[in-house]
Design a protein around this motif. Structure first.
Motif, mmCIF file in Angstrom:
data_model
loop_
_atom_site.group_PDB
_atom_site.id
_atom_site.type_symbol
_atom_site.label_atom_id
_atom_site.label_comp_id
_atom_site.label_asym_id
_atom_site.label_seq_id
_atom_site.Cartn_x
_atom_site.Cartn_y
_atom_site.Cartn_z
ATOM 1 N N MET A 1 0.662 -0.884 0.122
ATOM 2 C CA MET A 1 0.233 0.071 0.200
ATOM 3 C C MET A 1 1.352 1.458 -0.414
ATOM 4 O O MET A 1 1.553 1.555 0.992
ATOM 5 C CB MET A 1 -1.016 0.368 1.364
ATOM 6 C CG MET A 1 -2.283 1.180 1.091
ATOM 7 S SD MET A 1 -2.838 0.277 2.645
ATOM 8 C CE MET A 1 -3.943 -1.446 2.111
ATOM 9 N N LEU A 2 1.140 1.168 -1.031
ATOM 10 C CA LEU A 2 2.126 2.618 -1.240
ATOM 11 C C LEU A 2 1.933 4.272 -1.225
ATOM 12 O O LEU A 2 3.278 5.049 -1.062
ATOM 13 C CB LEU A 2 2.724 2.491 -2.869
ATOM 14 C CG LEU A 2 3.605 0.791 -2.773
ATOM 15 C CD1 LEU A 2 4.531 1.119 -3.909
ATOM 16 C CD2 LEU A 2 4.952 1.039 -1.397
ATOM 17 N N ASP A 3 0.622 4.340 -1.339
ATOM 18 C CA ASP A 3 0.108 5.789 -0.569
ATOM 19 C C ASP A 3 -1.165 5.661 -0.443
ATOM 20 O O ASP A 3 -1.800 4.704 -0.123
ATOM 21 C CB ASP A 3 0.637 6.164 -2.207
ATOM 22 C CG ASP A 3 -0.501 5.954 -3.527
ATOM 23 O OD1 ASP A 3 -2.197 5.166 -3.646
ATOM 24 O OD2 ASP A 3 -0.745 6.069 -4.415
ATOM 25 N N GLU A 4 -2.413 6.758 -0.307
ATOM 26 C CA GLU A 4 -3.194 7.109 0.191
ATOM 27 C C GLU A 4 -4.320 7.229 -0.775
ATOM 28 O O GLU A 4 -5.140 6.389 -0.192
ATOM 29 C CB GLU A 4 -3.176 8.602 0.210
ATOM 30 C CG GLU A 4 -4.589 9.154 1.371
ATOM 31 C CD GLU A 4 -4.559 10.405 1.522
ATOM 32 O OE1 GLU A 4 -4.873 10.976 2.708
ATOM 33 O OE2 GLU A 4 -4.599 10.777 0.630
ATOM 34 N N PRO B 1 1.927 6.857 13.983
ATOM 35 C CA PRO B 1 1.149 5.538 13.819
ATOM 36 C C PRO B 1 -0.054 5.629 13.233
ATOM 37 O O PRO B 1 -0.721 4.777 13.339
ATOM 38 C CB PRO B 1 0.798 6.118 15.069
ATOM 39 C CG PRO B 1 1.255 7.488 16.104
ATOM 40 C CD PRO B 1 2.307 7.911 14.354
ATOM 41 N N VAL B 2 -0.640 6.753 13.299
ATOM 42 C CA VAL B 2 -2.343 6.860 13.052
ATOM 43 C C VAL B 2 -2.435 5.768 11.444
ATOM 44 O O VAL B 2 -3.257 5.656 10.747
ATOM 45 C CB VAL B 2 -2.654 8.231 13.192
ATOM 46 C CG1 VAL B 2 -3.925 8.359 11.217
ATOM 47 C CG2 VAL B 2 -3.152 8.667 14.053
ATOM 48 N N ARG B 3 -1.056 6.537 10.639
ATOM 49 C CA ARG B 3 -1.397 6.285 9.118
ATOM 50 C C ARG B 3 -1.098 4.512 9.670
ATOM 51 O O ARG B 3 -1.671 3.269 8.721
ATOM 52 C CB ARG B 3 0.229 6.228 8.370
ATOM 53 C CG ARG B 3 0.133 5.500 6.924
ATOM 54 C CD ARG B 3 0.998 6.649 6.093
ATOM 55 N NE ARG B 3 2.005 6.599 7.357
ATOM 56 C CZ ARG B 3 3.184 5.897 6.934
ATOM 57 N NH1 ARG B 3 3.317 5.225 6.364
ATOM 58 N NH2 ARG B 3 4.038 6.344 7.125
ATOM 59 N N GLY B 4 0.337 4.389 10.285
ATOM 60 C CA GLY B 4 -0.131 2.340 10.473
ATOM 61 C C GLY B 4 -1.448 1.354 11.141
ATOM 62 O O GLY B 4 -1.614 0.882 10.528
ATOM 63 N N TYR B 5 -2.165 2.618 12.095
ATOM 64 C CA TYR B 5 -3.298 2.175 12.328
ATOM 65 C C TYR B 5 -4.317 1.359 11.174
ATOM 66 O O TYR B 5 -4.740 0.366 11.240
ATOM 67 C CB TYR B 5 -4.218 2.635 13.138
ATOM 68 C CG TYR B 5 -3.270 3.645 14.860
ATOM 69 C CD1 TYR B 5 -1.936 2.244 14.755
ATOM 70 C CD2 TYR B 5 -3.726 4.464 15.061
ATOM 71 C CE1 TYR B 5 -1.252 2.674 16.023
ATOM 72 C CE2 TYR B 5 -2.927 4.796 16.030
ATOM 73 C CZ TYR B 5 -1.672 3.422 16.635
ATOM 74 O OH TYR B 5 -1.467 4.334 17.842
ATOM 75 N N ARG C 1 7.467 -3.335 9.412
ATOM 76 C CA ARG C 1 8.193 -3.089 7.400
ATOM 77 C C ARG C 1 8.158 -3.684 6.765
ATOM 78 O O ARG C 1 7.586 -3.537 5.792
ATOM 79 C CB ARG C 1 9.350 -2.459 8.311
ATOM 80 C CG ARG C 1 10.006 -1.308 8.330
ATOM 81 C CD ARG C 1 11.436 -0.882 8.847
ATOM 82 N NE ARG C 1 11.119 0.533 9.652
ATOM 83 C CZ ARG C 1 11.938 1.394 8.432
ATOM 84 N NH1 ARG C 1 12.141 1.308 7.140
ATOM 85 N NH2 ARG C 1 12.812 2.584 9.388
ATOM 86 N N ALA C 2 8.067 -4.869 7.578
ATOM 87 C CA ALA C 2 8.493 -6.419 6.200
ATOM 88 C C ALA C 2 7.021 -6.735 6.170
ATOM 89 O O ALA C 2 7.014 -6.943 5.024
ATOM 90 C CB ALA C 2 9.507 -7.748 7.483
ATOM 91 N N GLU C 3 6.082 -6.831 6.758
ATOM 92 C CA GLU C 3 4.979 -7.186 6.688
ATOM 93 C C GLU C 3 3.682 -6.639 6.371
ATOM 94 O O GLU C 3 2.833 -6.822 5.342
ATOM 95 C CB GLU C 3 4.661 -8.368 8.034
ATOM 96 C CG GLU C 3 5.198 -9.144 8.708
ATOM 97 C CD GLU C 3 5.189 -10.277 7.304
ATOM 98 O OE1 GLU C 3 4.040 -11.141 6.626
ATOM 99 O OE2 GLU C 3 6.346 -10.723 7.659
ATOM 100 N N LEU C 4 4.678 -5.514 6.687
ATOM 101 C CA LEU C 4 2.362 -4.587 6.477
ATOM 102 C C LEU C 4 3.289 -3.558 5.220
ATOM 103 O O LEU C 4 1.875 -2.468 4.992
ATOM 104 C CB LEU C 4 2.334 -3.691 7.522
ATOM 105 C CG LEU C 4 1.139 -2.705 7.357
ATOM 106 C CD1 LEU C 4 0.138 -3.844 7.006
ATOM 107 C CD2 LEU C 4 0.741 -2.324 8.605
ATOM 108 N N GLY C 5 4.488 -2.822 4.953
ATOM 109 C CA GLY C 5 4.893 -1.788 4.186
ATOM 110 C C GLY C 5 4.569 -0.659 4.804
ATOM 111 O O GLY C 5 5.082 0.980 4.512
#
Length: 382
Positions: free
Chosen positions: A4-7, A240-244, A315-319
């Motif tokens: 998932m490279l962008d918004e 972190p919000v982007r991560g969630y 990083r590895a699993e979610l990008g």
């Protein structure tokens, strides 16, 4: 899972989804709700009333989403607040979030952070359309051994103060619910997330370093700083919000692969002590904020000296990876407070512009720092 490279990809995953956010009147919950709305999700928030001075009040979050006031600590009150609605995704953020407050009100802290988590999960598992649940805890959930190495998701839970142990307990509650009720193949999945010390515009919480400095800039009274040598993983709220959000989309689209615990920590430059962070923030105020006073407090409640997170899994699993250097995170935070003081009526548009700028940064693919497994420890307690 495709990266998932962008918004745009995030919007495609979450647009039209019904999302329940507990704690939307809080600092991180407000930013999360604002971004979810931008992505096209239908957002319902359940929380206690916002503080008079808060991100929610400043931006008008309660007018942008369906906002419901309710206490998560009892099943009846939460059920009434939800009103029988069904959701695709539940993001549980409501919490008592201040370490020092947990010493003053430990029972209330456990009721909110532990019992409240169980109440929310009990309500979630009865939603017919549910695809995923994210429980937001804290980096302080780990058994802190005061070592320089960053903590990984498999490290044991712990906590020497009521707040930290309540977050460890919330992780254990979530793990039990995952094993008991959220493990069916093809059924809804449950994840927990642990972020660092989050900074950003609109945090006026008690005993918050950057919030104290923002108040100092407005009043001219020097802020009082405790524990300047304590090292923390500092990061801007949008990291972190982007991560969630990425994790929520992954749970909905790919299920069990993304269940479990996840760290979303900052880049290599951001593990610094309180004094360094305060110096950087004061410098970004460019003379508007007086220098702080270091306040020694004999007999004050103990706090961890060193705390770092390893985000290799994300990083590895979610990008996911941090995008902002510490200096950029602090500058963005100070810019928000300055804008709010000068033009409070435009702060919603300013907040949305910060999300827009951050999303544009994401689209470039630029990394904030080397992966944690490759970096050397750069912050000390000296």
């Amino acid at each position: 899972m495709a990266a998932m490279l962008d918004e745009t990809a995030l919007s495609q995953a979450l647009s039209g989804r019904r999302v329940l956010v507990t704690g939307h009147t809080g600092f991180k919950g407000g930013w999360l709700s604002l971004w979810l709305r931008r992505l096209g999700a239908t957002v319902v928030g359940v929380a206690l009333p916002p503080a008079r001075q808060s991100f929610c009040t400043a931006v008008g979050i309660d007018r942008l989403i369906e906002s419901r006031i309710g206490d998560i600590r009892t099943e009846n009150t939460l059920r009434e607040a939800i009103g029988g609605q069904d959701f695709d995704l539940v993001i549980h953020m409501a919490a008592q979030a201040i370490v020092r407050t947990s010493y003053e009100a430990p029972v209330d802290t456990y009721m909110t952070n532990v019992v409240g988590t169980a109440v929310v999960l009990e309500a979630a598992r009865r939603m017919p359309s549910l695809g995923g649940v994210i429980v937001v805890t804290s980096d302080k959930c780990y058994e802190n051994r005061e070592w320089v190495w960053p903590y990984r998701e498999r490290d044991p839970m712990g906590g020497r103060d009521p707040y930290s142990s309540s977050k460890g307990c919330a992780e254990l509650v979530a793990a039990a619910y995952r094993a008991s009720f959220f493990s069916a193949a093809g059924g809804p999945q449950l994840a927990t997330v642990r972020a660092g010390n989050v900074i950003g515009g609109g945090d006026w919480g008690t005993d918050r370093l950057v919030a104290d400095l923002a108040r100092s800039a407005g009043s001219g009274v020097p802020a009082r700083i405790r524990n300047p040598v304590n090292v923390r993983p500092w990061q801007h709220v949008l990291e972190p919000v982007r991560g969630y959000l990425m994790l929520g989309a992954a749970l909905l689209d790919h299920g069990a692969r993304f269940a479990g615990a996840w760290n979303f920590g900052p880049g290599a430059d951001a593990d610094v002590n309180v004094g360094r962070l305060a110096d950087l923030a004061v410098s970004k105020w460019r003379g508007e904020c007086p220098d702080y006073i270091i306040e020694r407090q004999d007999g004050a409640p103990a706090e961890s000296v060193v705390l770092r997170l390893d985000s290799t899994k994300a990083r590895a699993e979610l990008g996911w990876k941090p995008l902002l250097h510490l200096e950029e995170a602090v500058a963005s935070t100070v810019d928000w407070y300055r804008a709010h003081r000068r033009e409070p009526e435009r702060i919603r548009a300013f907040s949305e512009s910060q999300i827009n700028d951050y999303a544009a940064r994401w689209a470039t693919g630029k990394d904030a720092a080397p992966a944690q497994e490759e970096k050397e420890v750069i912050a000390t307690c000296a």
